[in-house]
Design an enzyme around this catalytic site. Structure first.
Site, mmCIF file in Angstrom:
data_model
loop_
_atom_site.group_PDB
_atom_site.id
_atom_site.type_symbol
_atom_site.label_atom_id
_atom_site.label_comp_id
_atom_site.label_asym_id
_atom_site.label_seq_id
_atom_site.Cartn_x
_atom_site.Cartn_y
_atom_site.Cartn_z
ATOM 1 N N CYS A 38 0.827 -1.209 0.000
ATOM 2 C CA CYS A 38 0.000 0.000 0.000
ATOM 3 C C CYS A 38 0.864 1.264 0.000
ATOM 4 C CB CYS A 38 -0.989 -0.054 1.159
ATOM 5 S SG CYS A 38 -2.439 0.984 0.934
ATOM 6 N N HIS A 39 0.849 2.048 1.079
ATOM 7 C CA HIS A 39 1.637 3.272 1.178
ATOM 8 C C HIS A 39 3.061 3.019 1.695
ATOM 9 C CE1 HIS A 39 -2.348 5.112 0.828
ATOM 10 N NE2 HIS A 39 -1.724 6.228 0.494
#
Length: 172
Positions: free
Chosen positions: A106-107
């Protein structure tokens, strides 16, 4: 094998920590939660607080030599905070340089960008990181999991099955 999960003290996307943690433990691997401070880590379901998880060790007290792999869970605030912690960034940089598996979802690739380890590599992530990865010299792809050498990356919680499979494969 022993796997480190590195997070900040809050802003961690719960499922991106707990699902890989459980998958690795179920496969017989030891897991440890490493953070920037002792105590607990606040997990989130997107923007809502959920449970906490006890920190096993602080990043300043560990070494790459202590672990066989590193997992970087996402959440928006978590990698953003890790990027400002010199010890966490150096730990990630050293881990990538070691050749041992480093998995980010994800991030979490923001921390890889900050560690200056994406140049010439192909990664995937949450789509908003595309420009950051490309500006750091990496190539961004939109797929459920990308394995480039010792880097394993995925886009979001929907990709957890592919992410976990890739991490487990890298440890075998």
């Amino acid at each position: 094998m022993k796997v480190a999960f590195l997070t900040a003290t809050e802003g961690v996307e719960a499922v991106e920590l707990t699902d890989p943690w459980e998958a690795l433990r179920n496969a017989g691997h030891d897991t440890e939660l490493i953070s920037t401070e002792s105590g607990t880590v606040q997990l989130f379901n997107h923007l809502d607080k959920t449970e906490t998880q006890k920190v096993d060790k602080v990043v300043r007290d560990v070494s790459v030599d202590d672990y066989d792999a590193l997992v970087l869970p996402g959440g928006v605030a978590n990698p953003d905070e890790l990027r400002t912690n010199d010890g966490a960034v150096q730990f990630v940089k050293d881990f990538v340089a070691s050749g041992k598996p480093v998995a980010a979802i994800c991030h979490a690739p923001w921390t890889l960008v900050e560690a200056n380890v994406v140049k010439g590599r192909t990664l995937t992530s949450w789509p908003s990181l595309k420009t950051d990865i490309e500006n750091a010299g990496g190539t961004w792809v939109d797929q459920d999991v990308m394995v480039d050498g010792n880097l394993i990356t995925s886009r979001n919680p929907n990709d957890l099955p592919a992410f976990q499979h890739a991490v487990l494969s890298a440890l075998n």
